[in-house]
Design a protein around this motif. Structure first.
Motif, PDB file in Angstrom:
ATOM      1  N   ASN A  32       9.000 -12.079 -35.040  1.00  0.00           N
ATOM      2  CA  ASN A  32       9.027 -11.873 -36.483  1.00  0.00           C
ATOM      3  C   ASN A  32       8.826 -10.395 -36.806  1.00  0.00           C
ATOM      4  O   ASN A  32       7.990  -9.725 -36.205  1.00  0.00           O
ATOM      5  CB  ASN A  32       7.903 -12.687 -37.144  1.00  0.00           C
ATOM      6  N   PHE A  33       9.622  -9.901 -37.760  1.00  0.00           N
ATOM      7  CA  PHE A  33       9.429  -8.526 -38.220  1.00  0.00           C
ATOM      8  C   PHE A  33       8.906  -8.564 -39.644  1.00  0.00           C
ATOM      9  O   PHE A  33       9.567  -9.054 -40.559  1.00  0.00           O
ATOM     10  CB  PHE A  33      10.734  -7.726 -38.185  1.00  0.00           C
ATOM     11  N   GLY A  34       7.672  -8.070 -39.823  1.00  0.00           N
ATOM     12  CA  GLY A  34       7.053  -8.062 -41.148  1.00  0.00           C
ATOM     13  C   GLY A  34       6.222  -6.814 -41.344  1.00  0.00           C
ATOM     14  O   GLY A  34       6.471  -5.774 -40.726  1.00  0.00           O
ATOM     15  N   ILE A  35       5.197  -6.918 -42.166  1.00  0.00           N
ATOM     16  CA  ILE A  35       4.365  -5.765 -42.503  1.00  0.00           C
ATOM     17  C   ILE A  35       3.627  -5.219 -41.277  1.00  0.00           C
ATOM     18  O   ILE A  35       3.417  -4.008 -41.150  1.00  0.00           O
ATOM     19  CB  ILE A  35       3.355  -6.127 -43.625  1.00  0.00           C
ATOM     20  N   GLU A  36       3.251  -6.122 -40.352  1.00  0.00           N
ATOM     21  CA  GLU A  36       2.473  -5.680 -39.186  1.00  0.00           C
ATOM     22  C   GLU A  36       3.291  -4.752 -38.265  1.00  0.00           C
ATOM     23  O   GLU A  36       2.874  -3.611 -38.030  1.00  0.00           O
ATOM     24  CB  GLU A  36       1.936  -6.893 -38.405  1.00  0.00           C
ATOM     25  N   PRO A  37       4.438  -5.221 -37.742  1.00  0.00           N
ATOM     26  CA  PRO A  37       5.230  -4.305 -36.911  1.00  0.00           C
ATOM     27  C   PRO A  37       5.774  -3.130 -37.708  1.00  0.00           C
ATOM     28  O   PRO A  37       5.971  -2.045 -37.156  1.00  0.00           O
ATOM     29  CB  PRO A  37       6.356  -5.191 -36.364  1.00  0.00           C
ATOM     30  N   GLY A  38       5.969  -3.341 -39.019  1.00  0.00           N
ATOM     31  CA  GLY A  38       6.417  -2.233 -39.871  1.00  0.00           C
ATOM     32  C   GLY A  38       5.381  -1.119 -39.927  1.00  0.00           C
ATOM     33  O   GLY A  38       5.721   0.070 -39.904  1.00  0.00           O
ATOM     34  N   THR A  39       4.102  -1.502 -39.956  1.00  0.00           N
ATOM     35  CA  THR A  39       3.022  -0.511 -39.963  1.00  0.00           C
ATOM     36  C   THR A  39       2.941   0.219 -38.627  1.00  0.00           C
ATOM     37  O   THR A  39       2.759   1.445 -38.578  1.00  0.00           O
ATOM     38  CB  THR A  39       1.669  -1.195 -40.255  1.00  0.00           C
ATOM     39  N   LEU A  40       3.072  -0.532 -37.527  1.00  0.00           N
ATOM     40  CA  LEU A  40       3.064   0.080 -36.194  1.00  0.00           C
ATOM     41  C   LEU A  40       4.232   1.055 -36.049  1.00  0.00           C
ATOM     42  O   LEU A  40       4.082   2.133 -35.467  1.00  0.00           O
ATOM     43  CB  LEU A  40       3.141  -1.002 -35.109  1.00  0.00           C
ATOM     44  N   PHE A  41       5.383   0.662 -36.602  1.00  0.00           N
ATOM     45  CA  PHE A  41       6.557   1.535 -36.574  1.00  0.00           C
ATOM     46  C   PHE A  41       6.277   2.819 -37.361  1.00  0.00           C
ATOM     47  O   PHE A  41       6.558   3.921 -36.894  1.00  0.00           O
ATOM     48  CB  PHE A  41       7.764   0.810 -37.173  1.00  0.00           C
ATOM     49  N   ALA A  42       5.715   2.676 -38.564  1.00  0.00           N
ATOM     50  CA  ALA A  42       5.450   3.837 -39.425  1.00  0.00           C
ATOM     51  C   ALA A  42       4.474   4.801 -38.763  1.00  0.00           C
ATOM     52  O   ALA A  42       4.651   6.029 -38.819  1.00  0.00           O
ATOM     53  CB  ALA A  42       4.898   3.373 -40.774  1.00  0.00           C
ATOM     54  N   LEU A  43       3.446   4.252 -38.107  1.00  0.00           N
ATOM     55  CA  LEU A  43       2.459   5.084 -37.420  1.00  0.00           C
ATOM     56  C   LEU A  43       3.125   5.960 -36.354  1.00  0.00           C
ATOM     57  O   LEU A  43       2.944   7.184 -36.327  1.00  0.00           O
ATOM     58  CB  LEU A  43       1.391   4.190 -36.787  1.00  0.00           C
ATOM     59  N   GLN A  44       3.936   5.324 -35.498  1.00  0.00           N
ATOM     60  CA  GLN A  44       4.560   6.087 -34.422  1.00  0.00           C
ATOM     61  C   GLN A  44       5.719   6.947 -34.946  1.00  0.00           C
ATOM     62  O   GLN A  44       6.025   7.991 -34.371  1.00  0.00           O
ATOM     63  CB  GLN A  44       5.047   5.154 -33.314  1.00  0.00           C
ATOM     64  N   PHE A  45       6.323   6.544 -36.060  1.00  0.00           N
ATOM     65  CA  PHE A  45       7.408   7.325 -36.661  1.00  0.00           C
ATOM     66  C   PHE A  45       6.885   8.666 -37.163  1.00  0.00           C
ATOM     67  O   PHE A  45       7.421   9.724 -36.821  1.00  0.00           O
ATOM     68  CB  PHE A  45       8.027   6.541 -37.818  1.00  0.00           C
ATOM     69  N   PHE A  46       5.828   8.654 -37.966  1.00  0.00           N
ATOM     70  CA  PHE A  46       5.282   9.905 -38.503  1.00  0.00           C
ATOM     71  C   PHE A  46       4.693  10.779 -37.399  1.00  0.00           C
ATOM     72  O   PHE A  46       4.767  12.004 -37.458  1.00  0.00           O
ATOM     73  CB  PHE A  46       4.232   9.617 -39.578  1.00  0.00           C
ATOM     74  N   TRP A  47       4.117  10.132 -36.367  1.00  0.00           N
ATOM     75  CA  TRP A  47       3.533  10.883 -35.251  1.00  0.00           C
ATOM     76  C   TRP A  47       4.580  11.713 -34.506  1.00  0.00           C
ATOM     77  O   TRP A  47       4.271  12.784 -33.982  1.00  0.00           O
ATOM     78  CB  TRP A  47       2.862   9.901 -34.290  1.00  0.00           C
TER      79      TRP A  47
END
Length: 297
Positions: free
Chosen positions: A165-180
């Motif tokens: 499932n793709f939701g807020i949780e993996p979306g947050t993990l993605f955003a964290l590593q994206f900005f990093w």
């Protein structure tokens, strides 16, 4: 009379294979994916962990092999990359292409055996890295923005592997590593500026080692820190963070921010290297803290 002996590096088929697939980078991606899986899984399946590790390794190895084929002439111009297998001529393009294709098939196939969404994100990662990011590197600094997408997929890929499932949780993990990705790769682009210039690569946002680039590095570091502590507020679904863990995460982020500010003040390659090293330490420790916090909370 003295004789100067120039040291030579012995290249073997195994060392070339490690180089064409960037083994150390691939293993760091596997680490991120497995961390994401631990965060998303209710019960840990060693079979899924193994499949995710293998699939992730093949996925990144394929991307790197394609990249070295496409950039072989440019790699030959840079000190950092001129001894890569394809650039140096030790490995033929056909051999590298065969490795890349086999790794693509194995990577996507193995990830598909976990679930279709995991395979889809793996395929998107390979496509963006090789077909969009790589060609853009010699055209525009915006390539880093495109490259940050496949670079941010592994952490969230593990969650998707665990939950389908793709939701807020993996979306947050993605955003964290994206900005990093931005302070990390701009730091690399800073201290390798001259070498990248030889290959015609535009890696820094302003195209120069200037205050403008340094300011953007600070801004993206701040955004990385903010995203990393969002789960403590209970707005990211099943992805949670205790107050103690959030304080640790914030402290680690402030260390990275310190080195970003030092780069702004000093504008030196040494400061950029220190920022790069602190960014690697940051992303590794953040993932460990997230996982430990889940299991002791």
């Amino acid at each position: 009379m003295s004789t100067t002996v120039t040291p030579t590096i012995k290249h073997t088929a195994l060392s070339d294979f490690k180089e064409i697939t960037k083994m150390r980078l691939s293993l760091s991606v596997v680490f991120s994916s497995v961390a994401g899986y631990f965060l998303g899984a209710d019960t840990i399946s060693l079979k899924i962990v193994l499949l995710l590790a293998l699939g992730g390794y093949f996925m990144v190895g394929a991307s790197n092999a394609f990249n070295q084929i496409i950039e072989k002439d440019l790699d030959a111009l840079m000190h950092r990359t001129k001894n890569r297998p394809v650039a140096s001529g030790r490995m033929t393009v056909n051999t590298a292409f065969l490795i890349a294709c086999v790794f693509t098939i194995l990577g996507i196939g193995i990830l598909y055996s976990i679930n279709a969404q995991t395979a889809m994100f793996g395929a998107i990662s390979i496509f963006l890295y090789t077909s969009v990011y790589t060609p853009l590197k010699t055209k525009t600094p915006l390539s880093v923005f495109v490259g940050a997408i496949p670079g941010a997929i592994p952490f969230m890929l593990g969650w998707v592997a665990a939950t389908d499932n793709f939701g807020i949780e993996p979306g947050t993990l993605f955003a964290l590593q994206f900005f990093w990705q931005f302070p990390h790769f701009w730091a690399i682009g800073w201290f390798l500026f001259e070498d990248y210039k030889r290959g015609g690569f535009f890696m820094l946002p302003t195209g120069k080692q200037d205050k403008g680039t340094a300011v953007q590095i600070i801004l993206y570091t701040v955004w990385t820190i903010l995203v990393s502590i969002v789960p403590v507020f209970g707005v990211t679904g099943q992805l949670k963070l205790s107050i103690v863990a959030a304080i640790i995460v914030l402290s680690l982020g402030l260390v990275m921010l310190y080195y970003a500010i030092q780069l702004y003040k000093k504008m030196t390659e040494k400061a950029a290297k220190q920022l790069m090293l602190s960014s690697v330490l940051y992303i590794t420790l953040i993932q460990i803290v997230y996982v430990i916090d889940k299991f002791i909370r």
